[in-house]
Write an enzyme that holds these catalytic residues in place. Structure first.
Site, PDB file in Angstrom:
ATOM      1  N   HIS A 270     -25.879   2.571  74.538  1.00 16.77           N
ATOM      2  CA  HIS A 270     -25.278   1.409  75.196  1.00 16.77           C
ATOM      3  C   HIS A 270     -25.924   1.257  76.569  1.00 16.77           C
ATOM      4  CE1 HIS A 270     -22.114  -0.921  77.263  1.00 16.77           C
ATOM      5  NE2 HIS A 270     -21.638  -1.257  76.075  1.00 16.77           N
ATOM      6  N   ASP A 347     -21.469  10.517  75.504  1.00 13.00           N
ATOM      7  CA  ASP A 347     -20.728   9.256  75.571  1.00 13.00           C
ATOM      8  C   ASP A 347     -19.883   9.142  74.302  1.00 13.00           C
ATOM      9  OD1 ASP A 347     -19.776   6.683  75.611  1.00 13.00           O
ATOM     10  OD2 ASP A 347     -21.745   5.707  75.714  1.00 13.00           O
ATOM     11  N   GLN A 350     -17.329   5.323  71.542  1.00 16.18           N
ATOM     12  CA  GLN A 350     -17.195   4.802  70.188  1.00 16.18           C
ATOM     13  C   GLN A 350     -16.730   5.852  69.184  1.00 16.18           C
ATOM     14  OE1 GLN A 350     -17.468   1.677  69.123  1.00 16.18           O
ATOM     15  NE2 GLN A 350     -17.994   0.881  71.147  1.00 16.18           N
ATOM     16  N   LYS A 373     -10.747   1.659  73.887  1.00 13.18           N
ATOM     17  CA  LYS A 373     -11.383   1.864  72.586  1.00 13.18           C
ATOM     18  C   LYS A 373     -10.512   2.694  71.649  1.00 13.18           C
ATOM     19  CE  LYS A 373     -15.564   0.311  74.023  1.00 13.18           C
ATOM     20  NZ  LYS A 373     -16.305  -0.838  73.495  1.00 13.18           N
ATOM     21  N   CYS A 511     -24.555  -5.169  74.182  1.00 17.27           N
ATOM     22  CA  CYS A 511     -24.963  -4.291  75.297  1.00 17.27           C
ATOM     23  C   CYS A 511     -25.799  -3.129  74.790  1.00 17.27           C
ATOM     24  CB  CYS A 511     -23.741  -3.785  76.075  1.00 17.27           C
ATOM     25  SG  CYS A 511     -22.842  -5.072  76.943  1.00 17.27           S
TER      26      CYS A 511
END
Length: 553
Positions: A270, A347, A350, A373, A511
């Site tokens: 991202h 990260d 997600q 999220k 993004c």
């Protein structure tokens, strides 16, 4: 530089561990100068989450018999795609009952298992071949697969926005990779905070300050449990994953990364995991290096390792690609980076709503995610950091709440996490995040993952039957993202047609422009699944896409 490649006893929302708070006087509790008077420790995450009042009832949802080729979720050891067919793979032959049972008892690539991605290596594109003809297997008779109850109808009733109508049609929310909807329990918890607890925290000699502090720090305890972090002192509240990455870049990064040092990311990140490192590299003279991916969107581990060397100071990688759905072999990459002495940031924006997270098993130095999220509010997120990594990071913002003492000559800062939480934080939404964690834990992350995995297989198989539709991202191990382009239509036209039917998807670059350009496209249509989606949602999506193709025939 260009890359080289506990509430008070009157609250109906008690915080877990509130009965184990450190003993202290009323004056200490209400008049503490900062958060040092309340930093509860979590020795280790419990094996079983604390009971929550939202346990689902009913029987497991029965998988419908589709009118197009599909496959049961236990095929190929729970893999979504055949490993030898990297372009447009099909499913293999139906396994025997013994093979299925063996798969269930062995290391599986189903993404809710902690070993997902750790043992498999990316498929070579050199062996690409035409896909095998799709088959339409039936479920094996009398095979009692271990599956807990997951009542999708009851779960959908927990989300009031799903009763909304768009263009006269019931809302179908398939934009979950952008943000998830909120259960009533989260909405109620935030409302209760403002009705009964609203105050600034860690200071002021009154009851509401104590209530707000208990609620805020109780949420921190829930996050620590959710991530299996050893201590609440390793959990920093921020606005979201983007701010968390920027915090690490501007704090740890500025102190430890200098001229000619190297930062390694991957091609499927991202923008939030690209731009902060570009900014740091431009400021310090460091080099940004990018690990390539194959034609399925899987990171090439051999090429990734070639980038690692004694100059590597940081590796920053996504656990799940927001544009492709690829689940990366994160734990293996962490181990490889540590062998070269590099720190690793993962990260998890997600991944946290689709798979169980264990930062101790990952052994990452930093882990970030956004509350919105994972069915929590917007504007709240988390940075997890190992104690030595946080202790070796200077404050990145200055102000109240993060200080022990201030004079005109010098300032003494609190230890982490308070050192990184200057000013008045997003208290109510932190409490709302805690309620969201309660909700997903009450359902069970394994149950959520199984439901989504079955739905992903069903949807992917149907998408592959639509002429002119090209899936972008066909990794063997995927989470619930189905990016595609449709021949004859711009992606925004597809998005608009779906919106007319009340179906919300994302169309654009997500993004993640470098990731999409790797596959020769600037934009894609991105339906993405969550725990409240069902087969009817998928069927509605497919119906619109088939109508578009028939109109364009």
């Amino acid at each position: 530089m260009a890359p080289q490649f506990g509430a008070t006893p009157t609250s109906p929302f008690p915080a877990p561990g509130a009965d184990k708070l450190p003993s202290e006087s009323s004056a200490q509790r209400l008049c503490g100068s900062g958060p040092s008077f309340y930093q509860p420790e979590v020795a280790s995450a419990p094996a079983t989450p604390n009971p929550a009042p939202y346990a689902p009832a009913g029987v497991p949802q029965q998988r419908p018999t589709p009118s197009t080729p599909s496959a049961p979720s236990f095929l190929s050891s729970f893999s979504l795609f055949e490993p030898t067919l990297p372009s447009l793979p099909g499913f293999g032959a139906l396994p025997t009952e013994d093979e299925v049972k063996a798969a269930l008892n062995s290391v599986s690539s189903l993404y809710f298992l902690e070993d997902a991605g750790a043992l498999s290596k990316p498929t070579s594109t050199a062996s690409a071949q035409k896909p095998a003809a799709a088959t339409t297997p039936t479920l094996l008779p009398d095979l009692h697969l271990p599956r807990k109850q997951f009542d999708i109808d009851s779960i959908r009733r927990d989300f009031p926005i799903l009763q909304e109508r768009v263009n006269g049609k019931p809302l179908i929310w398939l934009d979950n990779a952008a943000t998830t909807q909120k259960p009533q329990s989260v909405i109620d918890r935030i409302s209760y905070f403002y009705q009964h607890e609203n105050s600034n925290i860690h200071r002021a000699a009154h009851e509401l300050a104590a209530r707000a502090t208990d609620a805020y720090e109780g949420a921190r305890s829930k996050v620590a449990r959710f991530l299996n972090a050893p201590s609440t002192n390793e959990v920093v509240f921020v606005r979201g994953a983007t701010e968390a990455i920027n915090l690490v870049a501007k704090s740890w990064g500025r102190r430890h990364i200098g001229k000619d040092d190297e930062i390694v990311i991957s091609w499927i990140e991202h923008h939030a995991n690209i731009v902060p490192w570009q900014m740091l590299a431009a400021e310090t003279g460091a080099r940004l290096r990018v690990a390539p991916v194959d034609n399925d969107g899987q990171i090439l581990l051999d090429e990734f390792e070639k980038l690692l060397n004694p100059k590597t100071r940081l590796v920053s990688i996504t656990q799940v690609s927001n544009a492709l759905g690829t689940i990366t072999p994160t734990r293996q990459m962490v181990q490889m980076a540590h062998r070269y002495g590099a720190r690793v940031l993962v990260d998890g924006a997600q991944s946290v709503s689709h798979m169980a997270t264990d930062v101790q098993a990952l052994d990452c130095d930093f882990f970030v995610f956004s509350g919105h999220k994972v069915f929590g509010p917007t504007g709240i997120g988390v940075l997890y950091g190992k104690p030595d990594a946080l202790a070796d990071s200077p404050p990145w913002q200055g102000g109240g709440n993060m200080i022990v003492d201030v004079t005109f000559e010098k300032t003494i800062y609190h230890a982490p996490p308070a050192r990184f939480e200057a000013g008045t934080g997003n208290i109510a939404d932190a409490v709302g995040l805690g309620a969201a964690i309660d909700y997903v834990e009450s359902l069970g992350m394994e149950n959520i993952a199984r439901h989504e995995h079955d739905l992903l297989i069903y949807a992917t198989n149907l998408l592959k039957t639509i002429p002119g539709l090209r899936l972008i991202g066909t990794a063997k191990e995927k989470a619930s993202v189905m990016s595609f382009v449709l021949e004859g239509y711009k992606t925004e036209e597809v998005g608009a047609a779906l919106n007319k039917e009340g179906i919300a998807v994302r169309s654009g670059h997500h993004c993640a422009q470098p990731a999409l350009r790797r596959f020769g496209v600037e934009t894609s249509v991105r339906p993405s699944l969550a725990l409240y989606n069902n087969y009817d949602d998928v069927d509605a999506l497919i119906a619109v896409l088939r109508k578009l193709k028939s109109n364009n025939a």
